[in-house]
Write a protein that holds these residues in place. Structure first.
Motif, PDB file in Angstrom:
ATOM      1  N   GLU A  41       0.807  -1.220   0.000  1.00 18.08           N
ATOM      2  CA  GLU A  41       0.000   0.000   0.000  1.00 18.08           C
ATOM      3  C   GLU A  41       0.843   1.275   0.000  1.00 18.08           C
ATOM      4  OE1 GLU A  41      -2.928   0.119   3.026  1.00 18.08           O
ATOM      5  OE2 GLU A  41      -3.909  -1.747   2.409  1.00 18.08           O
ATOM      6  N   ASP A  42       2.088   1.174   0.486  1.00 18.81           N
ATOM      7  CA  ASP A  42       2.918   2.383   0.554  1.00 18.81           C
ATOM      8  C   ASP A  42       3.915   2.489  -0.601  1.00 18.81           C
ATOM      9  OD1 ASP A  42       4.513   0.278   1.317  1.00 18.81           O
ATOM     10  OD2 ASP A  42       5.528   1.383   2.920  1.00 18.81           O
ATOM     11  N   ALA A  68       4.872   7.580   2.046  1.00 14.73           N
ATOM     12  CA  ALA A  68       4.896   6.589   0.968  1.00 14.73           C
ATOM     13  C   ALA A  68       6.285   6.526   0.337  1.00 14.73           C
ATOM     14  CB  ALA A  68       3.857   6.942  -0.087  1.00 14.73           C
ATOM     15  N   ARG A  99       1.713   1.503  -6.909  1.00 15.11           N
ATOM     16  CA  ARG A  99       0.377   2.001  -7.219  1.00 15.11           C
ATOM     17  C   ARG A  99       0.503   3.302  -8.006  1.00 15.11           C
ATOM     18  NH1 ARG A  99      -3.697   0.461  -2.487  1.00 15.11           N
ATOM     19  NH2 ARG A  99      -2.851  -1.618  -2.064  1.00 15.11           N
ATOM     20  N   VAL A 151      -7.804   0.648  -6.690  1.00 13.32           N
ATOM     21  CA  VAL A 151      -7.489   0.606  -5.264  1.00 13.32           C
ATOM     22  C   VAL A 151      -8.014   1.868  -4.593  1.00 13.32           C
ATOM     23  CG1 VAL A 151      -5.455  -0.863  -5.602  1.00 13.32           C
ATOM     24  CG2 VAL A 151      -5.205   1.638  -5.689  1.00 13.32           C
ATOM     25  N   HIS A 152      -7.875   1.909  -3.282  1.00 14.26           N
ATOM     26  CA  HIS A 152      -8.362   3.045  -2.489  1.00 14.26           C
ATOM     27  C   HIS A 152      -7.762   4.357  -2.984  1.00 14.26           C
ATOM     28  CE1 HIS A 152      -9.401   5.594   0.897  1.00 14.26           C
ATOM     29  NE2 HIS A 152      -8.115   5.858   1.073  1.00 14.26           N
ATOM     30  N   TRP A 166       4.501   3.505  -4.393  1.00 17.76           N
ATOM     31  CA  TRP A 166       3.800   4.334  -5.374  1.00 17.76           C
ATOM     32  C   TRP A 166       4.707   4.715  -6.544  1.00 17.76           C
ATOM     33  CZ3 TRP A 166      -1.258   5.938  -5.652  1.00 17.76           C
ATOM     34  CH2 TRP A 166      -2.061   5.586  -4.566  1.00 17.76           C
TER      35      TRP A 166
END
Length: 293
Positions: A175-176, A203, A225, A242-243, A178
């Motif tokens: 999730e972190d 991130a 991401r 994704v979120h 990018w």
């Protein structure tokens, strides 16, 4: 002092713009010696040395900046005369040069220009793909199709649609992790807002690119991401939404021409047809079609 032909100043301005004789020669389509000769001729007739020669190239002497700016004003006036002369050209035929971003040139415009070309045997298109603003005043294109919240002052056009964005990642991406936006796409207001938010959250930026198509490929490779237009993100079989760390408003899509040619029949007809075709793609551009889902 002998009068200097305007054509000679084209060589001076090309050197000032490009920073070297070699680059100016390539831009003008002439050889190195011709540029040197024409610049030297101008300097001799004016009795001044316009450039300081160094290892960095040709730099404008500080005290000559006003003279170069005056030449640029003349160049702009000559270009305006040429554009106004073209305004009388009528029917929509021949080659229409359209500039747009790589995303739209890859995903949307090919089918649009194909349909328009099939409906007129005298009409063809050249797509110029660039994420940077192309100077239409130099007649590089007839029409530009640009996702932007505001057109620059030298362009006139209408909003023909909106482009929606989303966030995407391949399976298993942390999730972190990018991907960042660089170049022109990094200057989009919400791209800057996204970077600020992610930096605040700690991130890790694994890589960056100046193209959404490149970012999609990097995301598919599992690098991180990323934010993408839905028309390319939703089509990927390797990515899923994704979120969203920030809200992403749809970006207006303008179909525009240079302001001096806004009322020219050729540019006006081309804008009208391209805008109508984009309006028919509204759901696709917003990522609402079954194809994109």
């Amino acid at each position: 002092m002998h009068k200097t032909n305007w054509d000679d100043f084209r060589f001076v301005l090309a050197v000032a713009r490009m920073g070297s004789v070699s680059a100016a020669a390539r831009e003008l389509g002439v050889n190195h010696a011709t540029v040197l000769r024409r610049v030297a001729g101008v300097e001799e007739r004016l009795g001044v040395e316009l450039f300081e020669k160094s290892v960095r190239g040709y730099e404008i002497a500080p005290e000559k900046l006003r003279l170069i700016e005056a030449a640029r004003e003349v160049e702009a006036a000559v270009n305006a005369v040429e554009r106004m002369a073209q305004a009388g050209e009528a029917p929509l035929a021949g080659v229409i040069r359209v500039t747009s971003t790589d995303t739209l040139c890859h995903e949307v415009l090919p089918s649009i220009v194909a349909r328009m070309s099939m409906n007129s045997s005298d009409l063809s298109f050249e797509l110029l793909c660039s994420n940077a603003h192309i100077d239409l005043s130099r007649l590089h294109a007839d029409v530009t199709v640009r996702p932007t919240f505001k057109l620059p002052d030298d362009l006139y056009g209408e909003i023909a649609g909106q482009m929606a964005f989303g966030f995407y990642a391949a399976e298993g991406v942390a999730e972190d992790h990018w991907l960042g936006q660089s170049g022109m796409i990094g200057r989009i207001p919400f791209a800057q807002k996204l970077r600020e938010r992610l930096e605040k959250d700690g991130a890790a930026f694994r890589a960056a690119a100046d193209s959404f198509l490149t970012l999609r490929s990097m995301a598919e490779a599992g690098l991180g991401r990323t934010m993408l237009p839905r028309i390319i993100g939703d089509r990927s079989r390797k990515l899923h939404r994704v979120h969203a760390p920030i809200e992403l408003p749809p970006v207006p899509i303008f179909v525009a021409s240079h302001a001096d040619l806004a009322d020219a029949p050729r540019q006006r007809q081309a804008r009208t047809r391209i805008a109508a075709a984009l309006e028919a793609e509204a759901e696709h551009l917003l990522g609402l079609t079954s194809e994109a889902a």
